[in-house]
Design a protein around this motif. Sequence first.
Motif, PDB file in Angstrom:
ATOM      1  N   GLU A  35      16.053  27.325  39.724  1.00  0.00           N
ATOM      2  CA  GLU A  35      17.298  28.121  39.994  1.00  0.00           C
ATOM      3  C   GLU A  35      16.745  29.752  41.210  1.00  0.00           C
ATOM      4  O   GLU A  35      15.595  29.922  40.782  1.00  0.00           O
ATOM      5  CB  GLU A  35      18.457  29.228  39.032  1.00  0.00           C
ATOM      6  CG  GLU A  35      18.654  28.009  38.093  1.00  0.00           C
ATOM      7  CD  GLU A  35      17.881  28.013  36.861  1.00  0.00           C
ATOM      8  OE1 GLU A  35      18.716  27.406  36.174  1.00  0.00           O
ATOM      9  OE2 GLU A  35      16.232  28.031  36.579  1.00  0.00           O
ATOM     10  N   SER A  36      17.479  29.609  41.904  1.00  0.00           N
ATOM     11  CA  SER A  36      17.077  30.532  43.200  1.00  0.00           C
ATOM     12  C   SER A  36      18.345  31.939  43.248  1.00  0.00           C
ATOM     13  O   SER A  36      19.264  30.939  43.517  1.00  0.00           O
ATOM     14  CB  SER A  36      16.021  30.586  44.176  1.00  0.00           C
ATOM     15  OG  SER A  36      16.522  29.958  44.502  1.00  0.00           O
ATOM     16  N   GLY A  37      18.667  32.893  44.130  1.00  0.00           N
ATOM     17  CA  GLY A  37      19.229  32.941  44.949  1.00  0.00           C
ATOM     18  C   GLY A  37      20.365  34.650  43.877  1.00  0.00           C
ATOM     19  O   GLY A  37      21.396  35.473  44.336  1.00  0.00           O
ATOM     20  N   GLY A  38      19.478  35.098  42.956  1.00  0.00           N
ATOM     21  CA  GLY A  38      19.932  35.659  42.050  1.00  0.00           C
ATOM     22  C   GLY A  38      19.623  37.240  42.297  1.00  0.00           C
ATOM     23  O   GLY A  38      18.926  37.340  43.302  1.00  0.00           O
ATOM     24  N   GLY A  39      20.653  38.340  41.845  1.00  0.00           N
ATOM     25  CA  GLY A  39      20.108  40.140  42.463  1.00  0.00           C
ATOM     26  C   GLY A  39      21.023  40.548  42.192  1.00  0.00           C
ATOM     27  O   GLY A  39      22.171  40.470  41.107  1.00  0.00           O
ATOM     28  N   LEU A  40      21.217  42.273  42.495  1.00  0.00           N
ATOM     29  CA  LEU A  40      22.003  42.858  42.370  1.00  0.00           C
ATOM     30  C   LEU A  40      22.864  43.103  43.062  1.00  0.00           C
ATOM     31  O   LEU A  40      22.259  42.640  44.571  1.00  0.00           O
ATOM     32  CB  LEU A  40      21.130  43.917  42.167  1.00  0.00           C
ATOM     33  CG  LEU A  40      21.994  45.437  42.368  1.00  0.00           C
ATOM     34  CD1 LEU A  40      22.491  45.597  40.400  1.00  0.00           C
ATOM     35  CD2 LEU A  40      21.079  46.888  42.441  1.00  0.00           C
ATOM     36  N   VAL A  41      24.544  43.396  43.056  1.00  0.00           N
ATOM     37  CA  VAL A  41      25.400  43.157  43.846  1.00  0.00           C
ATOM     38  C   VAL A  41      26.515  44.181  43.652  1.00  0.00           C
ATOM     39  O   VAL A  41      26.504  44.646  42.155  1.00  0.00           O
ATOM     40  CB  VAL A  41      26.099  41.855  44.952  1.00  0.00           C
ATOM     41  CG1 VAL A  41      26.455  40.932  43.318  1.00  0.00           C
ATOM     42  CG2 VAL A  41      26.743  41.559  45.410  1.00  0.00           C
TER      43      VAL A  41
END
Length: 123
Positions: free
Chosen positions: A6-12
Motif C-alpha cells: 500500500e501507499s498514499g497514506g498521510g496527514l490531511v
Amino acid sequence: QVQLVESGGGLVQAGGSLRLSCAASGRTFSTYAMGWFRQAPGKEREFVAVITWSGTTYYADSVKGRFTISRDNAKNTVYLQMNSLKPEDTAVHYCAASERLLRPRVPASYEYWGQGTQVTVSS
C-alpha cells in the motif's frame, strides 16, 4: 502467492482527500477480489470497500458516498479514493486479496494482506 504493497497514506485536514494505492505482485491479479479494511487503535479491523473480479463494488455504510474503490488490472493495482475525510477515518488502512470472497466484509475471507498505510485526519 500474492504480495501487496500500500501507499498514499498521510496527514490531511477534515474535509480533505487522499488516494490510496495497492500494488500487487503476480500474474493473476484480475482473478482476485480486492478489498480495503482499516483498523484504529484499540478497535477491531473493519471493512471499508471491496471490488470483485467483474468490477462490482460494495462499501461500508460509514464511507458510502465519500470513498470510491477501483482497480486497474493492467497495472495490478487497486485504488481507494477518499473524499470528505473525517477524523473518525483515522486508522491504518490495509489492502487485501481474496480468491473466493465468500463473505466480503469479513477479514478472514481474505488470504493476502499488505502491511498497511496510516491515514490521519485532523479536525
